[in-house]
Structures are given as structure tokens and as C-alpha cells.
Design an enzyme around this catalytic site. Structure first.
Site, PDB file in Angstrom:
ATOM      1  N   HIS A   1       3.044  14.076   1.377  1.00  0.00           N
ATOM      2  CA  HIS A   1       2.524  15.573   0.630  1.00  0.00           C
ATOM      3  C   HIS A   1       3.845  16.477   0.816  1.00  0.00           C
ATOM      4  O   HIS A   1       4.439  16.428   1.540  1.00  0.00           O
ATOM      5  CB  HIS A   1       1.483  15.760   1.153  1.00  0.00           C
TER       6      HIS A   1
ATOM      7  N   ARG B   1       2.967   8.709  -6.524  1.00  0.00           N
ATOM      8  CA  ARG B   1       3.105  10.506  -6.908  1.00  0.00           C
ATOM      9  C   ARG B   1       3.025  10.411  -8.865  1.00  0.00           C
ATOM     10  O   ARG B   1       2.234   9.672  -9.353  1.00  0.00           O
ATOM     11  CB  ARG B   1       3.272  11.299  -5.937  1.00  0.00           C
TER      12      ARG B   1
ATOM     13  N   GLU C   1      -6.838   0.561  -3.554  1.00  0.00           N
ATOM     14  CA  GLU C   1      -7.643   1.563  -2.671  1.00  0.00           C
ATOM     15  C   GLU C   1      -9.315   1.360  -3.298  1.00  0.00           C
ATOM     16  O   GLU C   1      -9.448   2.357  -3.698  1.00  0.00           O
ATOM     17  CB  GLU C   1      -7.634   1.495  -1.295  1.00  0.00           C
TER      18      GLU C   1
ATOM     19  N   HIS D   1       1.264  -1.380  -0.381  1.00  0.00           N
ATOM     20  CA  HIS D   1      -0.057   0.426  -0.015  1.00  0.00           C
ATOM     21  C   HIS D   1       0.981   1.391   0.174  1.00  0.00           C
ATOM     22  O   HIS D   1       1.164   1.679   1.102  1.00  0.00           O
ATOM     23  CB  HIS D   1      -0.800   0.060   1.569  1.00  0.00           C
TER      24      HIS D   1
ATOM     25  N   HIS E   1       1.686   5.419  -2.100  1.00  0.00           N
ATOM     26  CA  HIS E   1       1.453   5.836  -3.101  1.00  0.00           C
ATOM     27  C   HIS E   1       2.398   6.880  -3.195  1.00  0.00           C
ATOM     28  O   HIS E   1       2.346   7.731  -3.660  1.00  0.00           O
ATOM     29  CB  HIS E   1       0.190   6.952  -2.373  1.00  0.00           C
TER      30      HIS E   1
ATOM     31  N   ASP F   1       0.917   2.278   4.085  1.00  0.00           N
ATOM     32  CA  ASP F   1       0.117   3.847   3.664  1.00  0.00           C
ATOM     33  C   ASP F   1       0.882   4.900   3.011  1.00  0.00           C
ATOM     34  O   ASP F   1       0.597   6.075   3.309  1.00  0.00           O
ATOM     35  CB  ASP F   1      -0.896   4.288   3.977  1.00  0.00           C
TER      36      ASP F   1
ATOM     37  N   ASN G   1      -4.877   6.561  -6.597  1.00  0.00           N
ATOM     38  CA  ASN G   1      -6.154   7.453  -6.589  1.00  0.00           C
ATOM     39  C   ASN G   1      -4.483   8.549  -6.726  1.00  0.00           C
ATOM     40  O   ASN G   1      -4.354   9.500  -6.629  1.00  0.00           O
ATOM     41  CB  ASN G   1      -6.210   7.712  -5.178  1.00  0.00           C
TER      42      ASN G   1
ATOM     43  N   HIS H   1     -10.753   0.723   0.877  1.00  0.00           N
ATOM     44  CA  HIS H   1     -10.459   1.183   2.516  1.00  0.00           C
ATOM     45  C   HIS H   1     -12.093   2.384   2.908  1.00  0.00           C
ATOM     46  O   HIS H   1     -12.758   2.529   2.694  1.00  0.00           O
ATOM     47  CB  HIS H   1      -9.855   3.105   1.893  1.00  0.00           C
TER      48      HIS H   1
ATOM     49  N   HIS I   1      -5.209  -0.825   5.686  1.00  0.00           N
ATOM     50  CA  HIS I   1      -5.286   0.426   7.390  1.00  0.00           C
ATOM     51  C   HIS I   1      -5.696   0.490   7.972  1.00  0.00           C
ATOM     52  O   HIS I   1      -6.826   1.546   8.263  1.00  0.00           O
ATOM     53  CB  HIS I   1      -4.815   1.627   6.563  1.00  0.00           C
TER      54      HIS I   1
END
Ligand code: DOR
Ligand code: ZN
Length: 419
Positions: free
Chosen positions: A288, A61, A142, A57, A59, A284, A91, A176, A221
Site C-alpha cells: 500500500h 496490484r 485466497e 501468495h 498481491h 503475502d 482480490n 484466508h 498465512h
């Protein structure tokens, strides 16, 4: 086929207490026992030797979100944390809901990634799930049961329909599960009040009810004991929910804003008490920029980075005897590989030759020493045991802070068809 250079890991302490030499050739473990002459021998006496982690899991980007992270920085961060395989979540911006966007993401990652990678399909009412499966999606989701950063929610009816299709394909649905009520979120406490533990457990039960077709499910999660109790299928927990509670942060500190939210100390202990039911620890990893996180909490995006600190935190807990080494190996490597249906890394002949070697000493975690582009960590100042050397496909890809790019592979899901 040309043989790759042969590497022997000497004096490896196996989880069952035996000591063995492990010979690596052609990307696999070729022999476990007394070592054979090799191009390179690494003495592992006194080290933790772990099958490298599969972080199912993350991200990563990239693209329009490259200021947060990209495939190169994200997968270097993975390797430096003992993770040689990451599963990227859909996502993205734009969301990964067409075979074309999936293929484009694969080709971008092929050029830039330092670790192996897989990519999941988004799930929205319009996503052509069978075509995503054929295009090589590793799993589905997810799937958002409540909106989150860049994630659109699906309704229970849409979820039921998606489950039917995923079940018929023989795929895995990853979820999720959260419930969100409207309300202002100026503080961590109020953020947790609009995304409550009870709401999360209710969402888990609603997902179970929607799954009338018996689709294979994986709950991402989960943040509370009650949600873990309510879950069916496989259960994932993150290092931030296991090691952090919101009382450890200033009430308005958006760097600790994440979905599901950090819970109270008591709720965190309840989650920890379900350790044996937790199949997978995954990070997860949701970077950012500091700039985004410096905004007032209500405006800041949710998510924390973590792919590089996951194994280090767990191993520090092993040194403190909170967790056992076999449990850490199971939850970060063996179980995720088995849930995803990919060959396991491990000590027996035939296993994938992906290992992480650690000196048994914990150091203070400092963002300055980490490799994610985001440049911060919610674990600043906590103790972690970081890998000294990482092997992927039998080749050293990281040692003492230096990266050596080998041949990272895209691992497609079971439905992949070249046509
Ligand atoms: O806090 C979160 N951040 N939770 C998610 O589910 C998504 C993630 C992100 O992508 O930033
Ligand atoms: Zn999520």
C-alpha cells in the site's frame, strides 16, 4: 528448437554437502557433476546457491491500484529477492471473478512481468469456478472467511459448495481463515483484539468442518501455533508473522497493520515452534502507499510488502543457525512447487533452471534499496542476505542491482484449456 546459451554453475555446495558443477541448458538443469565447456561459467565457491523461490501468495496490484505496485515493479522486487515465480491473489480491483478479467490480467502481466507468474481465481457465490479453471486459474482463493483489504467474505455454506466444485475439478482451495468481531481499531492491539488468535483457530476449524467433500486445502498465512495445529492440508506462514511481533512497533503505527494481525512476542514464538509443520513460507506481499499507511490506524488499509525480503530474512536466520538451508529451500521452493503441481527448480537433471546466488553476508534492510513501488518495508533495519545474481530458465535475469528481462511465462493451472 534453438538451444539457449549454456551456463555452468561451478563449485556449487549442494544441500547434502557435496560440491558439484551444474550445467544449465534449454531452461533446465542438463547435467550435475563435473562441468562441461560452456558459454559462461559462474564460480559459486563460497556462495549460497538456492533453487529460486516460488512465492505462492502475492498481491501484484496494477490497474487501478498501480500507485501501490504494478506487474513490473512487483516482479522486479521478486527477482531482486530471489523469487522467480509469483502466484497473484484475486482480490484485485475489480475482483478476479470472471474468465474475462482473468484473461485480461494475464495479458497485462505478460507485457510487464519480469518473473514467471500464475494467477488465482477469486471465489464468491457468483464466480463460475469451472470456467475460471478452464481459463487457467492456478488455484482458487485466497478465499476470505472474513473480510480483508479488498476481499469479500464467503459464508460457511457458500464455502462448502465452493469446496465441492473445486474438489470435482481437481483444484486446490487456498484459504484466508479469520474471524472478525466489530469494534474500533485505533491501535495495533485493538486490531488484534477484533481479529484474535482464538478466532483464527476457530475459523480454521470451521473451514475443516465445511469441507465435507474432501477438497484439497491450503491455509494461507497462519499466525499462531494453535491455528497451525488445527489446520489440515498444507500450511503457510509469512516472514512478518515469523519475524515480527506488534510490540516492535509504536501502538498506532499503521505500517504494521496487516491481516491476520502481528501477534505478541509469545504468540510469535509459538508459531515458530511449529516450524516443522509449516509447509510453505510465502510473503503475502501486500503493498500500500505510504500515504495510505500514514492515515490513522483505523482508516489505513491492512497489508505489508515482503516478496523481496522473504529469502533474505530466512537466509540471515540460516547464518544465525535459527533455520537450516534445506528447510528454507523446501519451504520456499520445493514444497510450493509440489503443492501447485508445477515443475520444481533444483539441482538434479531435468529440474527448472531457476537459481538465486547469494554472498554469505547479511546487510541492513533499507526500503531505499528495495524495488517495490510502495517504497517502505516493515523490516527496515533488520538483517537480510540478498541475492547477488538470479537465474530464470537458465538465463541471468538479475545481477548486482541490474535487471535483464528474459522470457517470463504465465504458468496456467492444470485445468487450462485453449478452447
Ligand atoms: O493484510 C492483508 N492485506 N491481508 C489480506 O488478506 C489482503 C491483503 C491486501 O490485499 O492488502
Ligand atoms: Zn490473506
Amino acid at each position: 528448437m534453438k538451444s539457449r546459451p549454456c551456463l555452468v554453475l561451478q563449485n556449487v555446495s549442494l544441500p547434502d554437502g557435496r560440491v558439484a558443477d551444474i550445467t544449465l541448458a534449454d531452461g533446465c538443469v542438463s547435467h550435475t557433476g563435473a562441468g562441461i565447456p560452456a558459454d559462461r561459467v559462474i564460480d559459486c565457491h563460497g556462495l549460497f546457491v538456492l533453487p529460486a523461490a516460488v512465492d505462492m501468495h502475492v498481491h501484484m496490484r496494477d490497474g487501478r491500484q498501480s500507485a501501490k505496485e504494478d506487474w513490473e515493479t512487483g516482479t522486479k522486487s521478486a527477482l531482486a529477492g530471489g523469487v522467480t515465480m509469483v502466484v497473484d491473489q484475486p482480490n484485485t480491483v475489480p475482483p478476479l471473478t470472471t474468465p474475462e478479467t482473468l484473461r485480461a490480467r494475464v495479458s497485462k502481466a505478460r507485457k510487464k512481468a519480469f518473473s514467471h507468474f500464475a494467477i488465482n481465481s477469486g471465489v464468491t457465490p457468483k464466480t463460475p469456478l469451472p470456467a475460471m479453471w478452464r481459463a487457467g486459474a492456478m488455484a482458487f482463493g485466497e478465499i476470505f472467511c472474513a473480510p480483508s483489504s479488498y476481499g469479500e467474505a464467503v459464508s460457511p455454506r457458500e464455502l462448502g459448495t465452493a469446496f465441492e466444485t473445486i474438489q470435482s475439478l481437481g483444484g486446490l482451495a487456498t484459504i484466508h481463515a479469520e474471524e472478525v468481531v466489530p469494534g474500533p481499531v485505533p491501535t495495533l492491539e485493538s486490531h488484534a483484539r477484533v481479529r484474535t488468535p482464538e478466532g483464527e483457530a476457530r475459523a480454521v476449524r470451521a473451514v475443516r468442518d465445511a469441507n465435507t467433500s474432501g477438497c484439497r486445502t491450503h491455509f494461507c498465512h497462519l499466525s499462531t501455533g494453535a491455528s497451525v495445529d488445527a489446520a489440515s492440508g498444507s500450511v503457510e506462514a509469512t516472514p512478518h508473522h515469523l519475524f515480527l511481533s506488534r510490540d516492535m512497533f509504536d501502538e498506532t503505527d499503521a505500517f504494521a497493520k496487516v491481516n491476520p494481525p502481528l501477534r505478541t512476542g509469545r504468540e510469535r514464538k509459538e508459531l515458530l515452534s511449529r516450524w516443522d509443520r509449516i509447509d510453505v513460507v510465502a510473503s503475502d506481499h501486500a503493498p500500500h502507499t505510504s500515504r495510505e499507511k500514514e492515515q490513522p490506524l483505523s482508516d489505513a488499509p491492512s497489508g505489508v510488502p515482503g516478496v523481496e525480503t522473504m529469502l533474505p530474512l530466512l537466509l540471515a536466520a540460516v547464518l544465525e543457525k535459527t533455520f537450516t538451508l534445506p528447510d528454507v529451500i523446501a519451504k520456499t521452493s520445493t514444497n510450493p512447487a509440489s503443492i501447485l503441481g508445477i515443475p520444481p527448480a533444483g539441482f538434479s537433471p531435468g529440474c527448472r533452471a531457476d537459481f538465486a546466488l547469494f554472498k554469505k553476508e547479511a546487510v541492513s534492510i533499507e526500503a531505499d534499496n528495495l524495488h517495490s513501488r510502495c517504497g517502505w518495508t516493515p523490516f527496515e533495519g533488520r538483517m537480510g542476505v540478498f541475492p547477488w545474481l538470479v537465474i530464470m530458465d537458465g538465463i541471468v535475469v538479475y545481477q548486482d542491482g541490474e535487471f535483464f528481462r528474459a522470457s517470463p511465462s504465465w504458468i496456467p493451472g492444470k485445468g487450462f484449456s485453449h478452447r
